[in-house]
Design a protein around this motif. Structure first.
Motif, PDB file in Angstrom:
ATOM      1  N   UNK A   1      32.611  -7.371  -5.209  1.00 14.48           N
ATOM      2  CA  UNK A   1      32.510  -8.540  -6.089  1.00 14.48           C
ATOM      3  C   UNK A   1      32.653  -8.135  -7.551  1.00 14.48           C
ATOM      4  N   UNK A   2      32.104  -6.992  -7.915  1.00 13.59           N
ATOM      5  CA  UNK A   2      32.238  -6.512  -9.296  1.00 13.59           C
ATOM      6  C   UNK A   2      33.688  -6.161  -9.607  1.00 13.59           C
ATOM      7  N   UNK A   3      34.425  -5.603  -8.644  1.00 18.65           N
ATOM      8  CA  UNK A   3      35.839  -5.295  -8.866  1.00 18.65           C
ATOM      9  C   UNK A   3      36.666  -6.563  -9.039  1.00 18.65           C
ATOM     10  N   UNK A   4      36.348  -7.584  -8.251  1.00 19.95           N
ATOM     11  CA  UNK A   4      37.059  -8.858  -8.406  1.00 19.95           C
ATOM     12  C   UNK A   4      36.800  -9.476  -9.782  1.00 19.95           C
ATOM     13  N   UNK A   5      35.551  -9.367 -10.237  1.00 23.67           N
ATOM     14  CA  UNK A   5      35.246  -9.882 -11.572  1.00 23.67           C
ATOM     15  C   UNK A   5      35.974  -9.082 -12.651  1.00 23.67           C
ATOM     16  N   UNK A   6      36.097  -7.774 -12.467  1.00 19.31           N
ATOM     17  CA  UNK A   6      36.831  -6.945 -13.425  1.00 19.31           C
ATOM     18  C   UNK A   6      38.317  -7.294 -13.438  1.00 19.31           C
ATOM     19  N   UNK A   7      38.880  -7.556 -12.258  1.00 25.74           N
ATOM     20  CA  UNK A   7      40.294  -7.951 -12.193  1.00 25.74           C
ATOM     21  C   UNK A   7      40.534  -9.258 -12.938  1.00 25.74           C
ATOM     22  N   UNK A   8      39.589 -10.178 -12.817  1.00 27.87           N
ATOM     23  CA  UNK A   8      39.733 -11.442 -13.528  1.00 27.87           C
ATOM     24  C   UNK A   8      39.637 -11.236 -15.044  1.00 27.87           C
ATOM     25  N   UNK A   9      38.761 -10.343 -15.474  1.00 26.94           N
ATOM     26  CA  UNK A   9      38.661 -10.034 -16.907  1.00 26.94           C
ATOM     27  C   UNK A   9      39.948  -9.417 -17.436  1.00 26.94           C
ATOM     28  N   UNK A  10      40.573  -8.543 -16.658  1.00 30.75           N
ATOM     29  CA  UNK A  10      41.823  -7.933 -17.091  1.00 30.75           C
ATOM     30  C   UNK A  10      42.959  -8.961 -17.153  1.00 30.75           C
ATOM     31  N   UNK A  11      42.970  -9.899 -16.230  1.00 32.62           N
ATOM     32  CA  UNK A  11      43.985 -10.971 -16.300  1.00 32.62           C
ATOM     33  C   UNK A  11      43.775 -11.817 -17.556  1.00 32.62           C
ATOM     34  N   UNK A  12      42.532 -12.157 -17.828  1.00 32.19           N
ATOM     35  CA  UNK A  12      42.256 -12.920 -19.050  1.00 32.19           C
ATOM     36  C   UNK A  12      42.652 -12.128 -20.295  1.00 32.19           C
ATOM     37  N   UNK A  13      42.475 -10.814 -20.245  1.00 28.63           N
ATOM     38  CA  UNK A  13      42.895  -9.998 -21.371  1.00 28.63           C
ATOM     39  C   UNK A  13      44.401  -9.991 -21.549  1.00 28.63           C
ATOM     40  N   UNK A  14      45.155 -10.011 -20.444  1.00 28.64           N
ATOM     41  CA  UNK A  14      46.610 -10.074 -20.537  1.00 28.64           C
ATOM     42  C   UNK A  14      47.057 -11.398 -21.147  1.00 28.64           C
ATOM     43  N   UNK A  15      46.388 -12.472 -20.774  1.00 32.91           N
ATOM     44  CA  UNK A  15      46.705 -13.775 -21.377  1.00 32.91           C
ATOM     45  C   UNK A  15      46.396 -13.763 -22.880  1.00 32.91           C
ATOM     46  N   UNK A  16      45.321 -13.132 -23.254  1.00 32.79           N
ATOM     47  CA  UNK A  16      44.977 -13.066 -24.675  1.00 32.79           C
ATOM     48  C   UNK A  16      46.011 -12.254 -25.457  1.00 32.79           C
TER      49      UNK A  16
END
Length: 439
Positions: free
Chosen positions: A123-138
């Motif tokens: 679950x922590x890895x999935x949350x990290x993947x979502x943070x990295x996607x949001x960072x790419x959008x930023x």
């Protein structure tokens, strides 16, 4: 004749003088008697009181540095690191337990009955993947004003780095962060303005009396070769040691579940580095420094003492007679003067602890270089070879590396392999919140 008669009559008249014409001198007689002498009650004067005051020796003048502050600092810093790590591990584990237990009510048919550490890590890895996607959008929104080619390159670099960061284990991620810290400190050494500051705060001098430099010197590397060795060891053994700590926690019968191992790994890394630095500090202050002072106190006419221990490397030895011995001695001799108390820089002691923990935790693993020739050796052989090389360095008096710190770090890794998991489990139980429900 007349003259002679006159002299003779005068002489005769002088003989007939009365006794009243001269003063009478009386001499008093004194009788001497012999008696046995009596013993005197006064104490005899001791020889030291008559001697001149002795000049203090060189060792008494300069004194001996103490290691009490360094020992106290190491103990307090180690306890603080493990307490902080245990508290944050419990807090993060409790948060993920709450999240997963709330989500389990909606998926009662597919969710397992017991939440494990692997579930929380996924679950922590999935949350990290979502943070990295949001960072790419930023990044994409920030680079809208740039050209299309430049914008695409920036986003490609971000995506590549983010994907590489996501694919590795949690232990390797924290090792990469420590590597970046080491590189930053190395760059600070290259600045002339910061060099006085770095010499005061990132080098541990055993005679300075400072304690916090044992911690800061762990991340300090002045030479590029030492920095490369730190990064190589940390990237190779750091993730394996972190995985072993998590594996031992899961195998324990009374082990507690945990969502992350990065806090435990950081506490172990800091404690190992401090213990290695303390080992080197005590050896230099309590062993090498007194021998150095004793050698300086000897008169120039007195010959040197014949070496009988590993400290023979600190004393002058006769030059070799054969050319072969002279060649090998020049090849493996120290590049620094004898008896020099070298300031400590570098964190190889903590890396030796990681290496020893990995060798004991994975005895069947093999070591191989990432460049040809790709020849692999058992990890235990490699670790024993490196430790023997450090012992040889101590015997020969090499000063390029801090061999005492290396052996101290290896000893800490071996001790933590035996007692570390239970100590960590006990530490988490001490700082745990008893009111929080467990799965």
């Amino acid at each position: 004749m007349c003259g002679s008669q006159m002299l003779w009559s005068a002489f005769r008249g002088l003989g007939r003088c009365s006794s009243d014409s001269f003063p009478r001198i009386r001499v008093h007689c004194r009788s001497f008697t012999h008696s046995t002498p009596c013993r005197s009650t006064a104490k005899p004067i001791s020889a030291p009181s008559l001697a001149l005051p002795r000049e203090p020796s060189l060792a008494q003048k300069i004194g001996r540095p103490s290691s009490r502050r360094q020992v106290i600092f190491t103990v307090l810093a180690t306890c603080t690191a493990f307490t902080y790590a245990a508290a944050w591990t419990n807090t993060e584990t409790d948060e993920w337990l709450d999240k997963l237990m709330r989500g389990r009510a909606h998926r009662a048919q597919t969710w397992p009955h017991t939440i494990t550490s692997m579930d929380m890590k996924n679950a922590a890895n999935n949350a990290l993947a979502q943070e990295l996607r949001d960072g790419l959008k930023t990044v994409g929104s920030v680079t809208e004003g740039l050209g299309t080619g430049v914008r695409n390159r920036i986003m490609l670099v971000w995506a590549t780095v983010a994907q590489s960061y996501l694919n590795v284990s949690e232990g390797k991620r924290i090792c990469w962060k420590i590597c970046l810290l080491n590189v930053g400190v190395w760059l600070a050494w290259k600045s002339r303005r910061l060099k006085p500051f770095m010499l005061r705060n990132f080098v541990h001098d055993p005679l300075s009396g400072r304690s916090f430099t044992m911690l800061t010197s762990m991340f300090s590397s002045r030479i590029a070769l030492v920095l490369a060795l730190n990064l190589l060891f940390l990237d190779g053994f750091g993730s394996s040691a972190s995985f072993h700590l998590a594996q031992r926690q899961e195998r324990m019968t009374d082990g507690q579940i945990e969502s992350t191992t990065r806090f435990h790994f950081l506490a172990f890394f800091v404690a190992a580095g401090l213990f290695a630095a303390l080992t080197s500090h005590i050896i230099q202050v309590k062993v090498l420094y007194p021998r150095l002072v004793s050698r300086l106190s000897l008169p120039s006419s007195q010959p040197a003492i014949k070496p009988d221990t590993w400290a023979s490397a600190l004393r002058p030895s006769p030059p070799p007679r054969s050319r072969l011995r002279s060649f090998f001695r020049s090849l493996f001799s120290s590049s620094h003067p004898k008896n020099q108390l070298t300031p400590r820089v570098g964190g190889l002691g903590a890396l030796y602890a990681l290496m020893t923990l990995t060798a004991l935790g994975f005895p069947n693993a093999e070591l191989a270089l990432f460049y040809p020739p790709n020849y692999s050796v058992p990890v235990q052989w490699g670790v024993c070879s490196v430790l023997l090389l450090d012992i040889l360095g101590i015997w020969r008096g090499w000063r390029f590396f801090d061999h005492f710190a290396h052996l101290g770090g290896a000893a800490f890794g071996a001790a933590y392999y035996v007692y570390g998991p239970r100590f960590w489990n006990w530490m988490r139980a001490v700082v745990a919140d008893p009111s929080h429900p467990k799965s």
